[in-house]
Design an enzyme around this catalytic site. Sequence first.
Site, mmCIF file in Angstrom:
data_model
loop_
_atom_site.group_PDB
_atom_site.id
_atom_site.type_symbol
_atom_site.label_atom_id
_atom_site.label_comp_id
_atom_site.label_asym_id
_atom_site.label_seq_id
_atom_site.Cartn_x
_atom_site.Cartn_y
_atom_site.Cartn_z
ATOM 1 N N CYS A 96 0.808 -1.227 0.000
ATOM 2 C CA CYS A 96 0.000 0.000 0.000
ATOM 3 C C CYS A 96 0.842 1.278 0.000
ATOM 4 O O CYS A 96 0.335 2.360 -0.280
ATOM 5 C CB CYS A 96 -0.951 -0.002 1.191
ATOM 6 S SG CYS A 96 -2.080 -1.395 1.160
ATOM 7 N N ASN B 24 -10.043 -0.309 -0.202
ATOM 8 C CA ASN B 24 -8.582 -0.246 -0.176
ATOM 9 C C ASN B 24 -8.030 -0.826 -1.484
ATOM 10 O O ASN B 24 -8.108 -2.035 -1.708
ATOM 11 C CB ASN B 24 -8.075 -1.045 1.030
ATOM 12 C CG ASN B 24 -6.574 -0.956 1.204
ATOM 13 O OD1 ASN B 24 -5.855 -0.547 0.296
ATOM 14 N ND2 ASN B 24 -6.100 -1.358 2.369
ATOM 15 N N HIS C 86 -3.391 7.319 2.209
ATOM 16 C CA HIS C 86 -3.773 5.999 1.700
ATOM 17 C C HIS C 86 -5.192 5.711 2.174
ATOM 18 O O HIS C 86 -5.535 5.936 3.338
ATOM 19 C CB HIS C 86 -2.795 4.947 2.245
ATOM 20 C CG HIS C 86 -3.232 3.546 1.995
ATOM 21 N ND1 HIS C 86 -3.707 3.122 0.769
ATOM 22 C CD2 HIS C 86 -3.289 2.448 2.816
ATOM 23 C CE1 HIS C 86 -4.019 1.844 0.850
ATOM 24 N NE2 HIS C 86 -3.784 1.413 2.071
HETATM 25 O O1 UT7 Z 1 -3.804 -0.979 3.558
HETATM 26 C C1 UT7 Z 1 -2.943 -1.681 4.344
HETATM 27 C C2 UT7 Z 1 -3.125 -1.366 5.740
HETATM 28 N N1 UT7 Z 1 -4.335 -1.953 6.247
HETATM 29 C C3 UT7 Z 1 -5.067 -1.281 7.098
HETATM 30 O O2 UT7 Z 1 -4.768 -0.147 7.366
HETATM 31 C C4 UT7 Z 1 -6.226 -1.972 7.813
HETATM 32 C C5 UT7 Z 1 -6.077 -1.810 9.287
HETATM 33 N N2 UT7 Z 1 -7.136 -2.366 10.081
HETATM 34 C C6 UT7 Z 1 -8.424 -2.005 9.981
HETATM 35 O O3 UT7 Z 1 -8.803 -1.211 9.160
HETATM 36 C C7 UT7 Z 1 -9.401 -2.590 10.982
HETATM 37 O O4 UT7 Z 1 -8.694 -3.284 11.987
HETATM 38 C C8 UT7 Z 1 -10.445 -3.543 10.346
HETATM 39 C C9 UT7 Z 1 -11.445 -2.746 9.508
HETATM 40 C C10 UT7 Z 1 -9.740 -4.579 9.504
HETATM 41 C C11 UT7 Z 1 -11.245 -4.277 11.438
HETATM 42 O O5 UT7 Z 1 -11.805 -3.375 12.350
HETATM 43 P P1 UT7 Z 1 -11.643 -3.607 13.910
HETATM 44 O O6 UT7 Z 1 -12.453 -2.577 14.574
HETATM 45 O O7 UT7 Z 1 -10.179 -3.634 14.219
HETATM 46 O O8 UT7 Z 1 -12.339 -5.002 14.128
HETATM 47 P P2 UT7 Z 1 -11.706 -6.368 14.700
HETATM 48 O O9 UT7 Z 1 -10.756 -6.949 13.724
HETATM 49 O O10 UT7 Z 1 -11.243 -6.120 16.068
HETATM 50 O O11 UT7 Z 1 -13.003 -7.285 14.728
HETATM 51 C C12 UT7 Z 1 -14.125 -6.995 15.578
HETATM 52 C C13 UT7 Z 1 -15.166 -8.095 15.426
HETATM 53 C C14 UT7 Z 1 -14.589 -9.485 15.564
HETATM 54 O O12 UT7 Z 1 -15.530 -10.265 16.289
HETATM 55 P P3 UT7 Z 1 -15.290 -10.579 17.850
HETATM 56 O O13 UT7 Z 1 -13.982 -11.307 17.917
HETATM 57 O O14 UT7 Z 1 -15.250 -9.237 18.528
HETATM 58 O O15 UT7 Z 1 -16.489 -11.399 18.184
HETATM 59 C C15 UT7 Z 1 -14.522 -10.001 14.150
HETATM 60 O O16 UT7 Z 1 -14.634 -11.401 14.053
HETATM 61 O O17 UT7 Z 1 -15.767 -8.041 14.117
HETATM 62 C C16 UT7 Z 1 -15.722 -9.338 13.518
HETATM 63 N N3 UT7 Z 1 -15.601 -9.180 12.077
HETATM 64 C C17 UT7 Z 1 -16.644 -8.975 11.254
HETATM 65 N N4 UT7 Z 1 -17.967 -8.898 11.492
HETATM 66 C C18 UT7 Z 1 -18.775 -8.665 10.430
HETATM 67 C C19 UT7 Z 1 -14.462 -9.156 11.330
HETATM 68 N N5 UT7 Z 1 -14.758 -8.936 10.026
HETATM 69 C C20 UT7 Z 1 -16.107 -8.825 9.956
HETATM 70 C C21 UT7 Z 1 -17.006 -8.587 8.901
HETATM 71 N N6 UT7 Z 1 -18.315 -8.509 9.179
HETATM 72 N N7 UT7 Z 1 -16.580 -8.409 7.628
#
Ligand code: UT7
Length: 321
Positions: A114, A278, A248
């Site tokens: 990225c 993204n 980004h």
């Molecule tokens: O471009 C390269 C760099 N990449 C980035 O900058 C991405 C960086 N990270 C992020 O943008 C965020 O961490 C995400 C958007 C990927 C995720 O957001 P988050 O607030 O960090 O969520 P999380 O990973 O902590 O997940 C929260 C919950 C989990 O459930 P539990 O364990 O709390 O029960 C996941 O299993 O959300 C669940 N989950 C989903 N639920 C519905 C994960 N993906 C999904 C989904 N739909 N697609």
Amino acid sequence: MAICSRIISTGSYLPKRIMTNFDMEKIVDTSDEWIFQRSGIKQRHIAAKNQSTSDMAVIAARNAMEQANISPKDIDGIIVATTTPDQTFPSVAVKVQSTIGVPVGVAFDIQAVCTGFIYALSIADNFIKAGQLKRALIIGAEKMSSILNWEDRTTCVLFGDGAGAVVLEAQENNSNSGILSTHLYADGGLRDILYTDGGVSTTGDSGHIVMHGREVFKHAVNLMAGAVNAALEENKLRVENIDWLVPHQANIRIIEATAKKLSLPMENVIVTVQDHGNTSAASIPLAFDKAIRSGRIKKGDLVLFEALGGGLTWGSALARM
Ligand code: UT7
């Protein structure tokens, strides 16, 4: 007279097919509400099966050349930032070169995920300063859909396909415009939080994206703010001097948190993540082109680019338009 480089035009391309969050609901256990709240994404563009990264790169490149009113013979270098090349070799850059009819010159790909566009911009800027290039096409192009695990809801809802390009031109250093600085960083110690689970010399295929999102998020805000501060410090500028931040486009929450950390109002930040998700190396030139063509970014504006991606890699570039 010392030479520097200036961005003279921009171009971009998004594939026709749009997948909304509601379309994603039909594929994996997710919801429009979750995707939008956690990332700010509403939809992404997905390339056709027979549409390659170089096909998208060519359209963005032609778009940028048209805006600058230049022809392929005016270009002496092409650098493509991509993680999703058509083939292992030759590069996407040489395909673009022959398709658009650029005569013999420098053409190669770079891979910084990225952060790829900022790496490519920095490389081209240094080539130009060294007198090795006069006018270069810098392209970020990605078919991220080809390396997604479409059963993994934690990644497949976040990425999209597209391409963006700029033309960078040599000019005398006395004009009050051009690339003012670039800052590039990498920390391979963090390579295990964002990667593909395959590769040509290991599994023999490209593999799929694996991301520990929360970990990446945590690093993203601090590292990108650090890269921005490095640019400001080197140029003896303050955040109030910045007209536009073009970050980004990975996640609106990361963009907002970085802007907050820098005390930069969101009115000065270009945001397009809602429209294309993204797109890795393509996201900055896509957002930049949109802001230029809509008249938001104007001649004379001070524009700061920043990105972070797998590696981890990160960086910033500062330009006076
Ligand atoms: O471009 C390269 C760099 N990449 C980035 O900058 C991405 C960086 N990270 C992020 O943008 C965020 O961490 C995400 C958007 C990927 C995720 O957001 P988050 O607030 O960090 O969520 P999380 O990973 O902590 O997940 C929260 C919950 C989990 O459930 P539990 O364990 O709390 O029960 C996941 O299993 O959300 C669940 N989950 C989903 N639920 C519905 C994960 N993906 C999904 C989904 N739909 N697609």
